[in-house]
Enzyme design. Structure first.
Site, PDB file in Angstrom:
ATOM      1  CG  ASP A 322      -2.226   0.743   0.978  1.00 42.72           C
ATOM      2  OD1 ASP A 322      -2.257   1.574   0.058  1.00 42.72           O
ATOM      3  OD2 ASP A 322      -3.195   0.516   1.717  1.00 42.72           O
ATOM      4  CD  GLU A 523      -6.483   5.371   2.883  1.00 48.31           C
ATOM      5  OE1 GLU A 523      -5.488   5.096   3.586  1.00 48.31           O
ATOM      6  OE2 GLU A 523      -6.417   5.460   1.638  1.00 48.31           O
TER       7      GLU A 523
END
Length: 841
Positions: A322, A523
């Site tokens: 990521d 997020e």
């Protein structure tokens, strides 16, 4: 009872899921790991012809070419010439990143960039390689980065539909729209099992229950990639990614990128079930997670990435990192991380300019043996295997592919019709007093609230921009707001509809439909301290109560990415609908809430909760199967027309709750080390210097590690006095620390004065949301060894300091020569032996 109806609906969905999922209650019993992590049989078996082709390509590659296959930069940080020179194995566009930096880039501009990158990757003139590159994108609820694309409800809404076949359709549509822009690969689906609703990515999960996640993950992968009987990786399919491996939905406190402390048994049966079905359906890539498992970062976990995923589960595709996740592994930086590749990471996602030193350092590490060449070969073999399986070596240039440039696919009516179906089936009816719903379209209806005519708000994060912010309705051409849907149907039926965000009206309405809820986030920006809706600012409640006090029946439509404590809002509503984050087709909500032209129900409510609804602001982790399970509304709840809630009276719910100090967990700032993704830095008038090694020096301050209790658990700060300087700890995402203020929490730290010539005091600040205007002076004492200091968080509170969005965690400033050491910096309950500093000191 409604819950019994829900159970009947869900039972169809759950056929075939593991018996062990009947209870998801945590257990601390020791488990033999050999009995877990069963081998997954993928629909894509090993093929000797594929392996032979991979081996032939690999045998001709240099170390430099191999390493380039493992580097994934971002379109803002590389040029077409960089691709020609280095031949990256893949590249990406991050959320809110567009060709030429143009938010309104046309599909043609996306294809032009894809074509240029592809042509450069197969041009051997500079790097000697003709291996085609891949473009990866976050198409997490449709092709959500592209203006005009169909934006589907976020996963939390899809979970409520109880319709895996619908998810397969959505995956197939997403693949078509992605392919129309020349892109090969999507970073979807997210298969997190969400266990704490404070997590800012809750809406990316289908459910709190692994059964639902397992059923849906495989369905979405089938839609994206295809199935063997109809042709895998056909011209209208893409490569999929199941993410994030592993346990991102189960971190302590719902902390994004935090620590999951689950037992290995829990990790498998709660958090891994989406991978069981996703890999079985043929997912070819797995994204490593930012989170840690029992303190070890997943990007650096050989056990999880290699022993579990690749060896025990038998995954033969590749593992992609990521966004700079490798840089969070201990001993690593964004520019260098042999530990991650040795752990089993195959592709570094390195979006910034660090891609070049990472490439060079990785080459050097392979040549020196720090990364065994056998490990590099394995990584590249996995990447090539996926490219061969997906037909990239036989594919024509992106401009020439069958769907490329087909503008009719972007936001096609047929695609939007499926999105509308998803919206209708995702709606969950919590309350319907006196059967207020469905409404007669031939009536006078007021649409109020800031979500009524706001496609950006109803779509949430990951919509055109990463956070979903900065958008207007014009950024969603072809989409419909909730107001649009009501207006079209009401006016067609001869009724009247009025839009007023504030709830003002020109003529008293027969009913008010109030649309409100969470503003977009993505997020960690969405992490909360508790699940109270509009904590400290009940403006939407005031609107509901204002309308109700005027004798107007009130229908609430709640836009949210998670279950939230909305007892006051439930009390103030006659009917309450959870619409989740419906995406670009919000107009379909009117299809369910309004009767048709024959005064009949056109579409009934089908949605059922796949997340339990909290009974208090602090009931943040309430999940089906818990031994003490006691939600306000249970998993599976959801009314249909004609039903009255038999679970609980939703008119007189308790609304008074107080956070007490005993409920607080310490918010660690510098305990042994600054935990990624937070970081420490030196700030001076000339700028900031990030602290990334054991010793960092600037003209005004030197910061080095020191031992207090264990190795390097303290920081020695030596201020030269040449100019004012600060030692700071900052967060990557805003933290919600309002509960700390409410509970009279303290900023605590250990202090040791080593030497001072001139300084009589230094200042500290934090937590704060911006520049930490309010500071507290700490007087210098004679060197006496370590002692504890405690400062009330209330000292830093002010109207300007919004503790719901804390970015600066700690700041220590001096402008005269001073040598001190600090350790154990945290916010929480006061240490009773600490020296307490008052705000006025």
């Amino acid at each position: 009872m409604p819950s019994m109806v829900a159970s009947a609906v869900l039972s169809v969905l759950l056929v075939g899921c593991n018996e062990q999922s009947k209870s998801t209650t945590a257990t601390s019993q020791p488990v033999d790991s050999t009995s877990l992590w069963a081998h997954v049989n993928s629909v894509i078996p090993k093929d000797d012809k594929v392996e032979q082709k991979v081996d032939a390509i690999l045998a001709k590659m240099t170390i430099e070419q191999k390493v380039a296959q493992t580097i994934q930069p971002e379109i803002k940080s590389i040029s077409v010439e960089d691709m020609r020179r280095y031949g990256f194995g893949s590249y990406l566009n991050g959320g809110g990143s567009f060709p030429n930096g143009n938010k309104h880039a046309t599909p043609k501009e996306w294809i032009d960039l894809a074509d240029a990158m592809y042509q450069a990757s197969i041009d051997a003139s500079l790097d000697g390689s003709t291996i085609p590159t891949m473009w990866g994108t976050d198409a997490v609820h449709g092709h959500n980065n592209v203006i005009g694309a169909t934006i589907f409800p976020h996963n939390i809404g899809l979970g409520a539909t109880n319709n895996p076949k619908l998810l397969e359709q959505i995956g197939a549509i997403t693949a078509k729209e992605v392919r129309a822009t020349g892109i090969d690969w999507v970073f979807a689906p997210t298969v997190a099992t969400v266990r704490d609703d404070r997590w800012g990515r809750t809406y990316e999960g289908y459910s709190e229950d692994p059964e639902i996640v397992k059923a849906y993950a495989g369905a979405m992968v089938k839609g994206l990639q295809g199935v063997p009987e109809n042709g895998l990786f056909a011209d209208d399919k893409v490569i999929s990614t199941v993410k994030h491996f592993l346990g991102d939905g189960g971190t302590e406190g719902g902390d994004d990128q935090g620590n999951n402390l689950a037992s290995e048994s829990e990790l498998y049966r709660i958090h891994a079930q989406g991978y069981v079905s996703g890999l079985a359906a043929g997912a070819q890539s797995v994204m490593a997670s930012f989170n840690s498992w029992k303190g070890e970062k997943a990007h650096g976990s050989h056990y999880l990435l290699t022993e579990v995923l690749k060896n025990k589960m038998g995954f033969d595709g590749f593992v992609v990192g990521d966004w700079n996740g490798h840089g969070q592994v201990p001993g690593c930086s964004n520019e260098s991380c042999p530990n991650a590749m040795n752990a089993g990471l195959d592709v570094f996602m390195v979006p910034g300019p660090e891609w070049k030193p990472l490439l060079e350092n990785t080459i050097a590490q392979v040549k020196s043996g720090a990364i065994p060449e056998s490990r590099l070969n394995d990584a590249v073999r996995r990447i090539l295997r996926v490219k061969v399986r997906a037909g990239l070596f036989e594919s024509v240039t992106p401009k020439m592919r069958p769907l490329s440039g087909d503008m009719s696919l972007i936001g096609a009516k047929a695609h939007r019709d499926v999105a509308k179906q998803a919206v209708r089936e995702s709606l969950v009816l919590l309350k319907n007093n006196n059967q207020l719903l469905p409404l007669n379209a031939n009536s006078r209806i007021l649409l109020a609230g800031d979500g009524a005519d706001n496609i950006g708000k109803q779509s949430g994060g990951w919509s055109i921009t990463w956070q979903g912010t900065g958008n207007t309705n014009e950024d969603f051409p072809g989409g419909t707001s909730i107001f649009d849907g009501f207006k079209a149907q009401v006016e067609k039926a001869g009724g009247q509809v009025e839009l007023s965000v504030s709830g003002a009206y020109t003529q008293k309405p027969d009913v008010a439909v109030v649309v409100f809820g969470e503003d977009p986030y993505a997020e960690g920006n969405g992490d909360l301290a508790n699940v109270e809706y509009q904590r400290g600012n009940k403006r939407d409640l005031q609107l509901l109560e204002k309308l109700k006090s005027q004798g107007i029946p009130v229908v609430a439509i709640f836009l949210t990415g998670r279950p939230l404590w909305v007892n006051p809002e439930l009390n103030a509503s006659d009917a309450f609908v959870v619409a989740w984050l419906p995406g670009s087709e919000g107009g379909a909500i009117a299809d369910v809430l309004l009767k048709d032209k024959n005064d009949a129900v056109a579409y009934d409510f089908k949605g059922k909760l796949t997340f339990s609804w909290p009974s208090s602001p602090t009931q943040t982790a309430v999940n089906r199967g818990d031994s003490n399970y006691n939600p306000l509304l249970p998993y599976g709840y959801g009314l249909s027309y004609g039903q009255q809630s038999q679970q609980i009276n939703l008119d007189n719910l308790p609304t008074e709750f107080k956070t007490v100090q005993g409920e607080l967990a310490n918010h660690e700032i510098l305990v042994r080390d600054v935990k990624a993704p937070s970081w420490a830095q030196i700030r001076e008038a000339s700028g900031e210097t990030r602290i990334s090694s054991s010793v960092t020096r600037t003209p005004s301050l030197e910061v080095s590690t020191e031992d207090k209790t264990v190795q390097e658990d303290a920081r020695n700060l030596v201020f030269t006095g040449k100019a004012e300087a600060s030692f700071e700890v900052l967060a990557a995402f805003p933290s919600d620390l309002r509960n700390l203020l409410e509970a009279d929490a303290r900023l605590n730290f250990a202090l040791k004065v080593n030497h001072t010539d001139e300084a009589q005091s230094f200042s500290i600040a934090g937590p704060c949301n911006n520049e930490c205007e309010k500071t507290v002076q700490v007087a210098i004492e004679k060197p006496t060894g370590w002692y504890d200091v405690s400062v009330p968080v209330s000292c830093f509170a002010s109207p300007e300091n919004d503790l719901s969005k804390v970015m600066h965690l700690f700041k220590l400033t001096a402008d005269k020569p001073l040598n001190i050491s600090i350790a154990d910096v945290y916010v929480g309950a006061s240490n009773e032996n600490a020296v307490t500093i008052s705000c006025n000191n």
